[in-house]
Design a protein around this motif. Structure first.
Motif, PDB file in Angstrom:
ATOM      1  N   LEU A  10       0.749   5.938  10.692  1.00  0.00           N
ATOM      2  CA  LEU A  10      -0.279   4.576  10.669  1.00  0.00           C
ATOM      3  C   LEU A  10      -2.195   5.219  10.274  1.00  0.00           C
ATOM      4  O   LEU A  10      -2.768   6.290  10.036  1.00  0.00           O
ATOM      5  CB  LEU A  10      -0.931   4.880  11.662  1.00  0.00           C
ATOM      6  CG  LEU A  10       0.346   3.782  13.078  1.00  0.00           C
ATOM      7  CD1 LEU A  10       0.413   3.335  14.210  1.00  0.00           C
ATOM      8  CD2 LEU A  10       0.930   2.227  12.499  1.00  0.00           C
ATOM      9  N   ARG A  11      -2.563   4.427   9.686  1.00  0.00           N
ATOM     10  CA  ARG A  11      -4.246   4.416   8.844  1.00  0.00           C
ATOM     11  C   ARG A  11      -4.817   3.382   9.625  1.00  0.00           C
ATOM     12  O   ARG A  11      -4.480   2.519  10.387  1.00  0.00           O
ATOM     13  CB  ARG A  11      -4.155   4.828   7.682  1.00  0.00           C
ATOM     14  CG  ARG A  11      -3.847   3.248   6.825  1.00  0.00           C
ATOM     15  CD  ARG A  11      -4.587   3.407   5.371  1.00  0.00           C
ATOM     16  NE  ARG A  11      -3.919   2.023   4.965  1.00  0.00           N
ATOM     17  CZ  ARG A  11      -4.650   1.249   4.607  1.00  0.00           C
ATOM     18  NH1 ARG A  11      -5.930   0.932   5.457  1.00  0.00           N
ATOM     19  NH2 ARG A  11      -4.278   0.282   4.247  1.00  0.00           N
ATOM     20  N   ASN A  12      -6.195   4.441   9.820  1.00  0.00           N
ATOM     21  CA  ASN A  12      -6.833   3.047  11.397  1.00  0.00           C
ATOM     22  C   ASN A  12      -7.470   1.456  10.329  1.00  0.00           C
ATOM     23  O   ASN A  12      -7.453   0.978  10.468  1.00  0.00           O
ATOM     24  CB  ASN A  12      -8.415   3.142  11.594  1.00  0.00           C
ATOM     25  CG  ASN A  12      -9.392   3.776   9.620  1.00  0.00           C
ATOM     26  OD1 ASN A  12      -8.693   4.407   9.242  1.00  0.00           O
ATOM     27  ND2 ASN A  12     -10.807   3.492  10.433  1.00  0.00           N
ATOM     28  N   GLY A  13      -7.258   1.660   9.357  1.00  0.00           N
ATOM     29  CA  GLY A  13      -7.288   0.300   8.195  1.00  0.00           C
ATOM     30  C   GLY A  13      -6.585  -0.720   8.381  1.00  0.00           C
ATOM     31  O   GLY A  13      -6.840  -1.760   8.239  1.00  0.00           O
ATOM     32  N   ILE A  14      -5.255  -0.621   9.050  1.00  0.00           N
ATOM     33  CA  ILE A  14      -4.272  -1.620   9.617  1.00  0.00           C
ATOM     34  C   ILE A  14      -3.930  -1.097  10.864  1.00  0.00           C
ATOM     35  O   ILE A  14      -3.454  -2.162  11.691  1.00  0.00           O
ATOM     36  CB  ILE A  14      -2.732  -0.961   9.087  1.00  0.00           C
ATOM     37  CG1 ILE A  14      -2.636  -0.052   9.315  1.00  0.00           C
ATOM     38  CG2 ILE A  14      -3.094  -1.546   7.507  1.00  0.00           C
ATOM     39  CD1 ILE A  14      -0.737   0.446   8.710  1.00  0.00           C
ATOM     40  N   MET A  15      -4.795  -1.018  11.628  1.00  0.00           N
ATOM     41  CA  MET A  15      -5.345  -0.673  13.242  1.00  0.00           C
ATOM     42  C   MET A  15      -6.237  -1.595  14.120  1.00  0.00           C
ATOM     43  O   MET A  15      -7.159  -1.517  13.158  1.00  0.00           O
ATOM     44  CB  MET A  15      -5.074   0.050  13.661  1.00  0.00           C
ATOM     45  CG  MET A  15      -3.407   1.284  13.443  1.00  0.00           C
ATOM     46  SD  MET A  15      -3.638   2.714  14.793  1.00  0.00           S
ATOM     47  CE  MET A  15      -4.654   3.478  13.135  1.00  0.00           C
ATOM     48  N   ASP A  16      -7.010  -1.599  14.948  1.00  0.00           N
ATOM     49  CA  ASP A  16      -7.142  -3.223  15.539  1.00  0.00           C
ATOM     50  C   ASP A  16      -8.173  -1.253  16.759  1.00  0.00           C
ATOM     51  O   ASP A  16      -7.186  -1.268  16.590  1.00  0.00           O
ATOM     52  CB  ASP A  16      -7.269  -4.068  16.556  1.00  0.00           C
ATOM     53  CG  ASP A  16      -6.735  -4.763  16.232  1.00  0.00           C
ATOM     54  OD1 ASP A  16      -6.388  -5.791  14.912  1.00  0.00           O
ATOM     55  OD2 ASP A  16      -5.748  -5.695  16.542  1.00  0.00           O
ATOM     56  N   GLY A  17      -9.384  -1.695  16.828  1.00  0.00           N
ATOM     57  CA  GLY A  17     -10.526  -0.742  16.853  1.00  0.00           C
ATOM     58  C   GLY A  17     -11.376  -1.066  17.382  1.00  0.00           C
ATOM     59  O   GLY A  17     -11.654  -1.838  17.798  1.00  0.00           O
TER      60      GLY A  17
END
Length: 364
Positions: free
Chosen positions: A169-176
């Motif tokens: 995963l990369r943070n661009g496709i996760m909620d943060g």
């Protein structure tokens, strides 16, 4: 002899149905409470997942200047301000896992003595050895603060993968979320949709330096607690270290969806300084002495994939708790209720001494 008989007796279970509404109601209440606890525990702790610590990927931090620079109040109080570009403020310009943002700097040029080259001394006593305390200097930039540093923005990109799972995963496709230093209060949050809405070209999370400082509970105007700081020296002058833990988790009850939190915290008593040395074509050195904010990123957490075996293991372990309901009701029944003698007589039955019966039978 009596002790031996007691040791050699055998106990077996006897099923007794106690027709008492009080006990029946208590038993069902205990069962329902335990069931609710099991359900909550499996959902809250994500007992249906095969979990593992993520393998640290890459954390890349880049700095960008605001569209318009302003003259902050701290300029020309203790020191004047200079205005540098983002590539000059961040050292090194492309940080991997760390980012150093300059808040105070002085730049000097050191000129070698006539006939000397700083790179060619061949003996320990060679007068051409570079010594910043002895070599002739020219001040290029006087000791100054970096102007408007709080309005610069950091773009943070990071990725992880699983060791035993197929997760990558990369943070661009996760909620943060960016949390305050207490780890409980949300300062700022992103989703895949809002991240792109704010900046269609954003590959990561864009956070102002002032926001990271505020979330970490850091104030550059506060007196520095570093042992090497001068009396009354501020963090803007001495430098400061902020560790930001990136904690990854599965989103509950959502398959293949993950989230993360930034958990910033100031390392009390730390300062930070870096000296950049640049050798020039004319044989001189330019030394950029920098103090500033060092952001250190650490990746932690737990990620996992759905696993039927993990779910069954947790269910089997949890179902053993139902025995607690039986134990609690029996303690009440045999020790506390007024009818305890009746319950005990119904529950426990002692047979005649069968050894004596066998002896009598053999005599006949």
């Amino acid at each position: 002899m009596k002790l031996l008989k007691n040791l050699l007796q055998y106990e077996t279970f006897k099923m007794v149905k106690v027709k008492d509404k009080r006990l029946g109601l208590l038993y069902r209440v205990f069962q329902m409470t335990i069931f609710a606890y099991i359900l909550y525990t499996i959902i809250a702790n994500q007992g249906y997942l095969r979990k593992e610590a993520p393998v640290e990927g890459a954390v890349r931090i880049s700095l960008q200047a605001p569209s318009t620079l302003t003259a902050p109040a701290y300029c020309n109080k203790l020191l004047p301000c200079v205005y540098w570009g983002a590539n000059e403020i961040q050292y090194p310009p492309d940080g991997a896992g760390v980012a150093f943002v300059t808040t105070r700097a002085i730049v000097r040029r050191y000129v070698p003595p006539t006939g000397c080259n700083f790179l060619t001394p061949s003996t320990p006593t060679d007068p051409c050895i570079f010594n910043e305390n002895m070599s002739p200097t020219q001040t290029i930039t006087n000791e100054s603060y970096i102007g408007d540093i709080e309005d610069y923005t950091l773009m943070i990109e990071h990725s992880i993968r699983g060791r035993a799972t197929s997760i990558a995963l990369r943070n661009g496709i996760m909620d943060g979320k960016l949390m305050f230093s207490d780890g409980k209060t949300v300062f700022k949050e992103w989703t895949s949709a809002t991240r792109m809405k704010d900046n269609p070209n954003a590959d990561g999370d864009i956070i102002k330096v002032s926001e990271l400082l505020q979330a970490a509970g850091a104030d550059l105007e506060a007196p520095s607690t570093a042992p090497g700081a001068k009396s009354g020296e501020q963090y803007r002058s001495s430098g400061i270290v902020i560790v930001i833990v990136i904690e990854y988790r599965n989103v509950k009850l959502k398959k293949d969806k993950f989230s993360y939190k930034y958990l910033p915290r100031v390392i009390d008593g730390n300062e930070y300084k870096a000296v950049e040395s640049l050798y020039q074509a004319d044989g001189s050195y330019i030394l950029k002495e920098r103090h500033g904010i060092r952001f250190v990123f650490e990746q932690h957490g737990e990620i996992g994939e759905f696993s039927l075996i993990s779910l069954l293991e947790n269910l089997v372990a949890a179902l053993a708790l139902f025995k607690v309901a039986t134990v609690l009701v029996e303690i009440l029944m045999l020790e506390f209720l007024p009818e305890k003698d009746i319950y005990e007589e119904a529950k426990f039955e002692v047979t005649n001494d069968l050894d004596e019966l066998r002896k009598r039978s053999s005599n006949h």
